[in-house]
Design an enzyme around this catalytic site. Structure first.
Site, mmCIF file in Angstrom:
data_model
loop_
_atom_site.group_PDB
_atom_site.id
_atom_site.type_symbol
_atom_site.label_atom_id
_atom_site.label_comp_id
_atom_site.label_asym_id
_atom_site.label_seq_id
_atom_site.Cartn_x
_atom_site.Cartn_y
_atom_site.Cartn_z
ATOM 1 N N PHE A 410 0.823 -1.209 0.000
ATOM 2 C CA PHE A 410 0.000 0.000 0.000
ATOM 3 C C PHE A 410 0.857 1.258 0.000
ATOM 4 O O PHE A 410 1.882 1.335 0.683
ATOM 5 C CB PHE A 410 -0.883 0.042 1.255
ATOM 6 C CG PHE A 410 -2.073 -0.869 1.224
ATOM 7 C CD1 PHE A 410 -3.336 -0.376 0.931
ATOM 8 C CD2 PHE A 410 -1.937 -2.224 1.514
ATOM 9 C CE1 PHE A 410 -4.443 -1.213 0.918
ATOM 10 C CE2 PHE A 410 -3.032 -3.068 1.510
ATOM 11 C CZ PHE A 410 -4.287 -2.567 1.205
ATOM 12 N N ASP A 411 0.402 2.249 -0.745
ATOM 13 C CA ASP A 411 0.852 3.628 -0.531
ATOM 14 C C ASP A 411 0.141 4.144 0.725
ATOM 15 O O ASP A 411 -0.843 3.537 1.181
ATOM 16 C CB ASP A 411 0.475 4.470 -1.744
ATOM 17 C CG ASP A 411 0.673 5.954 -1.516
ATOM 18 O OD1 ASP A 411 1.790 6.355 -1.163
ATOM 19 O OD2 ASP A 411 -0.315 6.702 -1.653
ATOM 20 N N MET A 412 0.594 5.256 1.298
ATOM 21 C CA MET A 412 -0.058 5.765 2.506
ATOM 22 C C MET A 412 -0.869 7.035 2.231
ATOM 23 O O MET A 412 -2.090 7.023 2.260
ATOM 24 C CB MET A 412 0.967 6.044 3.608
ATOM 25 C CG MET A 412 0.322 6.463 4.935
ATOM 26 S SD MET A 412 1.511 6.753 6.272
ATOM 27 C CE MET A 412 2.169 8.349 5.805
ATOM 28 N N THR A 415 -4.026 7.279 -0.042
ATOM 29 C CA THR A 415 -4.542 5.931 -0.263
ATOM 30 C C THR A 415 -5.183 5.377 1.004
ATOM 31 O O THR A 415 -6.352 4.987 1.012
ATOM 32 C CB THR A 415 -3.429 4.986 -0.742
ATOM 33 O OG1 THR A 415 -2.864 5.492 -1.959
ATOM 34 C CG2 THR A 415 -3.957 3.581 -0.965
#
Length: 622
Positions: A410-412, A415
């Protein structure tokens, strides 16, 4: 002749003050004599001295200072030199150790120990009641980690990284919380492991925690710190290995910069980097225990060079005054085998390490280790181990208790939760304080998804004359932290449900964010998502941020899974480009509509990936 008055201030908890003062005194012996003033409270025998914003004199050498103090000195024309990477500088010069080289030296020292696993521990953030000690995110820790990671990467290793969360250490229970967190980190490390701790005081905590856990030092956990502070190095059991702080040279160079300022010369702002080159080996990492210094250096030479080069026994004689006969005899006494056997052992160990990476072909491994060909590599490995490289690889696969077939990264920001407006506002306000203008439109068009270093560089390039990058950096970070603390980020729709679904499927999860590690930790803790992401890759850990692939490649290495078997979940075009360049499948969150680029699954929210939708995206990429 009136002597100039120079104040020198170092905190009591720092052992570098006396050495720095010695460097200042040595400089004065070859130049002019100053009247030196240090803080003291001699219980009535001398007048108590306090060096603060109101202090009057010609010049100051300070460890750290507050913005108010520096502004006061600037207004009075007082010359100042700082000797720490932390805190504001208001355009005054700094003299600091080479933090990247510190990390690299630690890596090479632990590589010598012939350990299979490595870790890094530091304070991500430090709280102080005294403002002059510069509370906040630690710059030196991130710089040392970069050097440590680069040193290990030369030998194909990646460290397990942990930053301690910030806490008020002046409270009575603070040290217990630190010790508990350190013990939990040590328990998570594979064994045996070489651990670089960013400073000696924290390394002393590590050794006490290891003793409480029953970890044998250095056999199961080899530890090295930084600073060579006797208060910590000799108050532990076993005694702590450390890298020497160049206090004397820092003091000498600081005195030279101060002299020039007091003489009316213009001194460029920024940091003068002082070389660091001395590792002091003690029992906490002494895996060799070789008394003879020349034999010890030869073993060190083999262990650092043989992984990459076909080291010959004959060349060892050129590195020492000893004869080849004496070398062989003393190797046998110290190690129980000769120099040829040591070279072969080191090369076999490293070769096994590389064979553990299924993405590496025998041709690539042969090139890295300077074998003449893959066939020559195979003959060497068979002669030394009785196995063909292919059979060894097969045994690794069959012996694995669980090898994940896929993973999700995951991107943070943007997102997991919508923190981009917070970053935009923090940058905008700090930039405006120095006369710059950053609109919301420009931020979301040009800067979203890029690393902090990239954004700072972009704004510095368009800033008005007199722009202070250091002041801007500390300013936006402080603003950002205040905004996040005041209003903790809220997970976006579908985030928590998707994380739970992925975990239930037994699929590993990682984070790849352009934000710095300390910022990531703060956001995840504040949002309640901390427990989902044991594996994290941050923008301050790679040479190039998104859209370069480095962040995603780092996350995949830490997962132990090839990029083509991973799904990236992103929101920005820079992030999507980075994930695709690394070879991951990509799902892009487009809450305001829009069209995803070819080969990317576009969704309005993560709820569209529930019910197993995410699994199909990975299988397509496989």
């Amino acid at each position: 002749m009136n002597r100039k008055i120079v104040g020198i201030r170092f905190p009591q908890w720092s052992a570098v003050g006396p050495g720095t003062l010695g460097g200042v005194v040595d400089f004065m012996r070859g130049h002019e004599a100053w009247r030196l003033i240090t803080e003291n409270d001699s219980f009535g025998e001398m007048e108590a001295v306090k060096i603060d914003a109101e202090w009057r004199g010609d010049g100051l050498i300070l460890f750290r200072a507050t913005e108010r103090e520096l502004a006061s000195y600037r207004a009075r024309g007082t010359a100042v030199v700082l000797t720490s990477t932390e805190g504001p500088d208001l355009g005054y010069p700094r003299v600091v150790p080479d933090n990247a080289e510190i990390g690299r030296l630690a890596a090479l020292h632990l590589i010598e120990c012939q350990l299979p696993h490595f870790g890094f521990l530091a304070r991500g953030e430090t709280f102080y009641r005294e403002e002059q000690f510069a509370p906040g995110l630690r710059v030196y820790a991130r710089q040392r980690l970069k050097g440590f990671r680069a040193g290990l990467l030369e030998y194909g290793h990646e460290p397990v990284v942990h930053y301690l969360r910030g806490r008020p250490l002046w409270e009575a229970h603070g040290w217990r919380e630190v010790q508990t967190e350190v013990m939990a980190f040590l328990e998570s490390l594979p064994q045996p492991c070489g651990l670089f701790v960013a400073d000696d005081s924290l390394a002393a905590v590590v050794l006490r925690a290891a003793d409480m856990l029953g970890r044998r030092v250095p056999e199961q956990l080899a530890v090295i710190g930084y600073g060579d502070d006797p208060n910590y190095c000799f108050s532990t059991f076993p005694a702590l290995s450390s890298i020497e702080h160049p206090a004397h040279e820092i003091g000498r160079q600081a005195a030279e910069l101060l002299r020039r300022q007091m003489a009316g010369e213009a001194v460029e702002p920024g940091s003068s980097i002082v070389p660091v080159n001395r590792v002091i080996t003690r029992e906490s990492s002494d895996m060799l225990a070789i008394a003879h210094p020349e034999i010890r250096e030869l073993v060190r030479h083999i262990r650092l060079r043989a992984p990459h080069e076909a080291v010959r026994v004959a060349e060892l004689a050129d590195l020492t005054t000893l004869s080849m006969t004496t070398i062989k005899e003393r190797f046998a006494v110290s190690l129980g085998h000769g120099p040829k056997e040591e070279i072969q052992r080191v090369r076999v160990r490293y070769l096994k390490h590389l064979l553990g990476d299924p993405a590496l072909t025998l041709v690539e491994i042969a090139r890295r280790m300077q074998f003449g060909s893959a066939h020559e590599l195979s003959r060497f490995f068979l002669a030394e181990t009785g196995q063909r490289p292919s059979d060894f690889r097969s045994s690794l696969e069959s012996g694995a208790t669980h090898v994940a077939e896929r993973a999700v990264v995951f991107d943070m920001d943007g997102t997991l939760f919508d923190t981009e407006p917070v970053y935009c506002e923090a940058y905008r306000q700090a930039f405006a304080r120095q006369g710059g203008e950053l609109t919301h439109e420009e931020y979301f068009r040009e800067l979203i998804g890029r690393s902090n270093d990239d954004i700072e560089g972009y704004l510095a390039a368009k800033a008005p004359a007199g722009f202070n990058l250091t002041g801007f950096r500390s300013g936006w970070r402080e603003e950002w932290k205040n905004l996040v603390t005041k209003e903790p980020p809220v997970p976006s729709p579908g985030v928590t449900a998707l994380l739970e679904e992925i975990l239930e499927a037994g699929v590993p999860i990682a984070l790849a964010s352009s934000s710095d590690r300390a910022d990531i930790d703060l956001c995840l803790q504040a949002s309640g998502l901390d427990r989902y992401f044991p594996i994290r890759a941050s923008g301050d850990e790679v040479a190039a941020g998104k859209p370069a692939p480095d962040l995603y490649l780092l996350a995949c290495r830490r997962l132990g899974i090839g990029p083509t078997r991973c799904l990236a979940i992103e929101d920005s075009r820079h992030g999507v480009a980075a994930a695709l360049a690394a070879g991951l499948a990509v799902a892009q969150v487009l809450p305001n509509g829009g069209t995803a680029r070819e080969g990317v699954r576009g969704v309005k929210s993560l709820t569209e990936l529930l019910g197993g939708e995410w699994q199909g995206l990975i299988s397509v990429n496989c």
